[in-house]
Write a protein that holds these residues in place. Sequence first.
Motif, mmCIF file in Angstrom:
data_model
loop_
_atom_site.group_PDB
_atom_site.id
_atom_site.type_symbol
_atom_site.label_atom_id
_atom_site.label_comp_id
_atom_site.label_asym_id
_atom_site.label_seq_id
_atom_site.Cartn_x
_atom_site.Cartn_y
_atom_site.Cartn_z
ATOM 1 N N ILE A 113 0.846 -1.210 0.000
ATOM 2 C CA ILE A 113 0.000 0.000 0.000
ATOM 3 C C ILE A 113 0.871 1.245 0.000
ATOM 4 O O ILE A 113 0.652 2.191 -0.769
ATOM 5 N N GLN A 114 1.886 1.249 0.851
ATOM 6 C CA GLN A 114 2.710 2.456 0.960
ATOM 7 C C GLN A 114 3.589 2.657 -0.275
ATOM 8 O O GLN A 114 3.825 3.790 -0.709
ATOM 9 N N ALA A 115 4.047 1.548 -0.858
ATOM 10 C CA ALA A 115 4.811 1.678 -2.108
ATOM 11 C C ALA A 115 3.933 2.311 -3.181
ATOM 12 O O ALA A 115 4.378 3.163 -3.951
ATOM 13 N N ALA A 116 2.667 1.898 -3.211
ATOM 14 C CA ALA A 116 1.746 2.485 -4.194
ATOM 15 C C ALA A 116 1.573 3.981 -3.937
ATOM 16 O O ALA A 116 1.633 4.797 -4.861
ATOM 17 N N VAL A 117 1.370 4.331 -2.680
ATOM 18 C CA VAL A 117 1.242 5.757 -2.339
ATOM 19 C C VAL A 117 2.460 6.526 -2.831
ATOM 20 O O VAL A 117 2.357 7.651 -3.334
ATOM 21 N N LEU A 118 3.617 5.903 -2.708
ATOM 22 C CA LEU A 118 4.870 6.592 -3.051
ATOM 23 C C LEU A 118 5.258 6.405 -4.518
ATOM 24 O O LEU A 118 6.393 6.687 -4.899
ATOM 25 N N ASP A 119 4.318 5.903 -5.315
ATOM 26 C CA ASP A 119 4.553 5.689 -6.745
ATOM 27 C C ASP A 119 5.676 4.708 -7.040
ATOM 28 O O ASP A 119 6.292 4.784 -8.104
ATOM 29 N N TYR A 172 3.679 -3.873 -6.748
ATOM 30 C CA TYR A 172 3.176 -5.062 -7.441
ATOM 31 C C TYR A 172 3.844 -6.334 -6.902
ATOM 32 O O TYR A 172 3.187 -7.361 -6.679
ATOM 33 N N THR A 173 5.148 -6.266 -6.686
ATOM 34 C CA THR A 173 5.862 -7.422 -6.137
ATOM 35 C C THR A 173 5.290 -7.814 -4.780
ATOM 36 O O THR A 173 5.024 -8.977 -4.495
#
Lengths: 767, 767
Positions: free
Chosen positions: B645-651, B657-658
């Motif tokens: 979730i946080q990786a997505a927030v941080l683009d 995805y991994t």
Amino acid sequence: MNQDYIKADNWSIIEEGFDVERVKSSESLFSIGNGAMGQRANFEEHYSGETFQGSYIAGIYYPDKTKVGWWKNGYPEYFAKVLNAPNWIGIDIEINGENLDLHTCTSVRDYRRELNMKEGWYNRSFEATLKNGTEISVNVRRFLSLDLDEVGVIKYEITPLNKDSKIIYKPYIDAGVTNEDANWEEKFWEPLDVKHSENKAFVTARTFKTHFIVTTFMQNSILSNGKNLNITTENIESNKEKIQFIYAVAVAKGETSAIEKIGGYTVSLNHENTQHGAENAIITASAKGYDQLLQDQIASWAKIWEMSDITIDGDVKAQQGIRFNIFQLNQTYLGKDSRLNIGPKGFTGEKYGGSTYWDTEAYCIPFYMATKDQQVARNLLTYRYNQLDKAIENATKLGFSNGAALYPMVTMNGEECHNEWEITFEEIHRNGAIAFAIFNYYRFTGDYSYIPEKGLEVLIGIARFWHQRANFSTHKNKYMILGVTGPNEYENNVNNNFYTNYIAKWCLDYTFEQIQKVSIEYPSDHKRVTEKVKITDAELQSWKKVADNMYFPFSEELNVYLQQDGFLDKELVRVADLDRSQRPINQKWSWDRILRSPYIKQADVLQCFYFFEDHFTKEELNRNFEFYESFTVHESSLSPCVHSIQAAVLDKMEMAYTFYLRTSRLDLDDYNKEVEEGCHITSMAGTWMSIVEGFGGMRVKNDALHFSPKIPKEWNGYSFKINFRNQILKVSINHNDTQFSLEGATELTVFVNGKAVLVEPNSLVTV
Amino acid sequence: MNQDYIKADNWSIIEEGFDVERVKSSESLFSIGNGAMGQRANFEEHYSGETFQGSYIAGIYYPDKTKVGWWKNGYPEYFAKVLNAPNWIGIDIEINGENLDLHTCTSVRDYRRELNMKEGWYNRSFEATLKNGTEISVNVRRFLSLDLDEVGVIKYEITPLNKDSKIIYKPYIDAGVTNEDANWEEKFWEPLDVKHSENKAFVTARTFKTHFIVTTFMQNSILSNGKNLNITTENIESNKEKIQFIYAVAVAKGETSAIEKIGGYTVSLNHENTQHGAENAIITASAKGYDQLLQDQIASWAKIWEMSDITIDGDVKAQQGIRFNIFQLNQTYLGKDSRLNIGPKGFTGEKYGGSTYWDTEAYCIPFYMATKDQQVARNLLTYRYNQLDKAIENATKLGFSNGAALYPMVTMNGEECHNEWEITFEEIHRNGAIAFAIFNYYRFTGDYSYIPEKGLEVLIGIARFWHQRANFSTHKNKYMILGVTGPNEYENNVNNNFYTNYIAKWCLDYTFEQIQKVSIEYPSDHKRVTEKVKITDAELQSWKKVADNMYFPFSEELNVYLQQDGFLDKELVRVADLDRSQRPINQKWSWDRILRSPYIKQADVLQCFYFFEDHFTKEELNRNFEFYESFTVHESSLSPCVHSIQAAVLDKMEMAYTFYLRTSRLDLDDYNKEVEEGCHITSMAGTWMSIVEGFGGMRVKNDALHFSPKIPKEWNGYSFKINFRNQILKVSINHNDTQFSLEGATELTVFVNGKAVLVEPNSLVTV
């Protein structure tokens, strides 16, 4: 604490009056041992009340499968524990058709136990009325021979008081025993063989897994008014693990009948054939006979006391306390066998598995060095040398390499037995005490040979461990030791425990120095050892770097060393301000509450000041003592002695005396309400230190004995003896002066409060 | 990780080929459940190979006596655990005199398992050659009815392929079952009664200690080529806990014979008389018959999927993964009963005892809130409300007072079940998640009524705990929380875990605010509650003082919050620089080494950024994410979802995805090599969050839904539905745009990347 339970007496431990509530406590306190075996003071006859049966044989252990709720990587599979050994003391007694059982007698009078420490025997006497109305008087004496250390003797005398009686003695051997602390209620003994001939019986059993073979034996004689009746057993009852003889005698009212039972163990550690060994043991013992064995026993104990006694004049309880401590230490370990060590409960209970702890190095070695031949302390060091490979294996299992050694927290054969991660993996300071003992041995005895021969390898393994265990904190630009438990087990998994960091640095420095010294003074040993362990100069320099940059938590504000990084963040309420109802905290509080409290179980920073007193000033000691003493709850038996010594150094004599009484009478007065489980043997050596190092102020500096004598106001005087490098020095201290006398032919210079005093042999010097 | 084991498929979990090594893993993966009961995919017929038998009934547990090596004060006496329930699925099969056993067949061909998630059934088919040469084709279908949740159905079809055969069906019920994880190998079930009539049988048994009564039932029909033969059992074999029927049929080569078995449980939680309940359950189920029951099942699952399905276009493995997660969550818990909760393994295994963890509040509630009626989430909250008294009791036991509540780490009935001090006593952050869930429920549903009615009491108990648990450090002039374990269980007994301190402060502030709010908006509830808990203004001010002066470790140098006081003193080697052979560290390293390492098991500081994202800037999130992600080993199933979730927030979409794949296919690809033990149910809700909150960027702010849609480059598009305050919103996202559609009659304004978008009912809005 029960101050009326044990009668005050200079030489004996005495209980008067039968109290079912005290049976288990007395079984601990009246335990007897001879270094090779021992047992709790269980009754010989059947007792249907609450009892904790225990007989133990030194060096005979069983690896009990570990019990754990949540397994952690690195836990040992087994916990080696001392075994409850086959029972050889049992004698069922039937009187006029009723089994004698103190729990069911209609009355028990004049019940008295005495453990005569001077002469080394245990006696129990009473009068009882059985349910069938028979009144009897009984006197039982038991001792375990110091000279024939496979042999014990019981003389069980019965006098019918109100009628002629038929008495049936049923002595037995029973190998069908279990441990109370068995993890899985497994059987530890496999019975192999039951034999008998005439009045002798032999039960041979083998321990499962470890395969020690033990023959338990007995020989019985029946006496009337002191005369051997030469009768043999009428009948034999036996199964695969037990054998019982039956002797029936008619005894007239007022006459005294007795059974003498010789018994004991022969073990495969010492015999090819334990059965033959047992036969020989009986032959040797019966050739002497009961009276001679008892005389020998008294003489042997006299020899021990001659060297190790401490007298205290004017304070019977203090006198009784110190003698009880010295007596128990000598019952537990006599130093003859480097395969043996000193279990925390000796032969008095099962707790702690009878295994070896750091107690040996940190607390016991000074006593044995000063009161025995130096070979005894050397044997204790050798025990660890012989287990070095296992210590390296242990460290490897935990991720260390290159011959780093981590000695186990608890061990019987060198393998780690403990399984509580915060102790097993993290109470690593034990490794420091083992190195310190090597240093201490040389400091006291002057025998350097141990280091090139054996000690150096141990030191290198330990230094390698510390070198790898420290990590560099870029944040503080120092080496640190994270995630440890210090001597104060009321903190777990802390960072930079001062004591641990200090002894780690000291180990690195000391080992470095010893390598240099051995390279110069014992070049061939140096070559042998360094080739074996493959040590390089680069590695040594790396040690140096860690040692020179070790981090020590310190408070500028309070001007004290910090027990660990987070100590000052705690809620620092002193013990004096803690509600009394909250103590002992280890019984009243949940574990997390203890952990985040500032309360200290036993000397921790102060342990460092004890070991390395001369690294610090008296002012530093005073500041740290006042700070940490105020948070110490002394809930470990190992705690009061160190505080007593330091209080004495700091001229806080009332405090020193209070701690002394607490350490010396810990079991006799049952301070911790747990003497039922056994006595605290290893801390007893700390009691000895409290007097000799505390009040007497004995230190060894630059190959000489130093004293700074003090005396509690409650005492008129006290004395002790020291075997200093094969010279026996007696020191007597009273309120006016200190007297020295020396055995042998050579003079000795000692220092009293820094001033040299020449002591000539066989003459009294008064200072 | 085995990527070829389960065939990629959009709607089914498929295994092809018989492999004895995979039987236990497949038993977990093909488990079926209906919220009320469930079971591992054990074979109906006897299997002599390795298998892990497990059938479970929701809410039926047993308090197993705690097993522990070293007891600590405060440990619970019992560990309540989900019970392996009586077996009702068993059908022994005999063919031409030989028992069918896949382990002993000379060949097994075309072996195939399918778990059809769309329709809610499990099918197993194979051809086999028995040792006696008979070749057969078998097809078995099993499902647990969603509508009649006490009932399951099996259709077991056999076709002899090479000869006319005599087939004997021996369906049975067996209450003689045990738990693999029983601490003391105790029996958990006491058999009470075995009954039968015609083709029906009933075995009633009672759990020891908890005294739950369960009737396990079956009704059997034998079919030939689809037609019921209406035969009854030839013989009955039974004992006090098992009953088995015998049906023998002659089946011509090529003809298909079948047994239909209806079975299940009725429990005393729901029935006065479980026997009557069972009879009625059979009547209702057989009135419908197999085909109708299957149609109903398909329809019921269709309804669930209608609301909770997530579609992923262009990535079958990702699609299969998310559906498996959603399917398992629905199999485990349907939210009908506030006595039930979500065990970490659901009905797929015994591990973790089937009890309730903080997983429910921290991971599962968002899924249930968004895909079910809001009553379901309210039931989960009520579960904790109902256990408040026990939580207060638990805290009292640990030394807290005045109504402070500490919810258990693991529980079945509100009592603490765990016994590892560093978790049980110290992983106290769980208390924070329970309060957070109350906040989260109101934020999402807008239903404030829960707080005055029930939530406020829970909040006050929790706030009182934090208030007492913090201590004032005079040293730092701040309140601290010492001796805790944070979400990262690879650190134990640390001081000032950032996450714990943060959520503690938040709980105090939030409870304070809610008391004010309730006092204004619900004065009678305010009066009722404050009188009950006797709260004073002085106490509230004292809370405020602690909250306002809470200490948060922070590194000025790195500009990140510190996971705990000592974090920067560790040897900060990033996971990327750690030798691959050392992982997973929980298998390769001893516990102490893990503890002093910087490696993080699951989101800890980042869990705080997840819960309280809007308290921090994106720059702060980025700095802390980059720092902590580099030390995270994700050895907890709960870890990758938060990072995704946080990786997505941080683009960081590739990383997101991994992590998504890792969380969604954790069990299917068996990343942690432990799927044999069961599936990780609670973390499956985290997978859902990874898509909806991670890629979809769904948040609720100021009573409105916000989205910041992103899409992994591997996907063409994806869609999900949200029940937002009784409005059903469908969100479809592809690389070009985001589409919204709304059911019902009322419009809804949502925000996409901060911009308001009006969605009219029943019309598609594209952004």
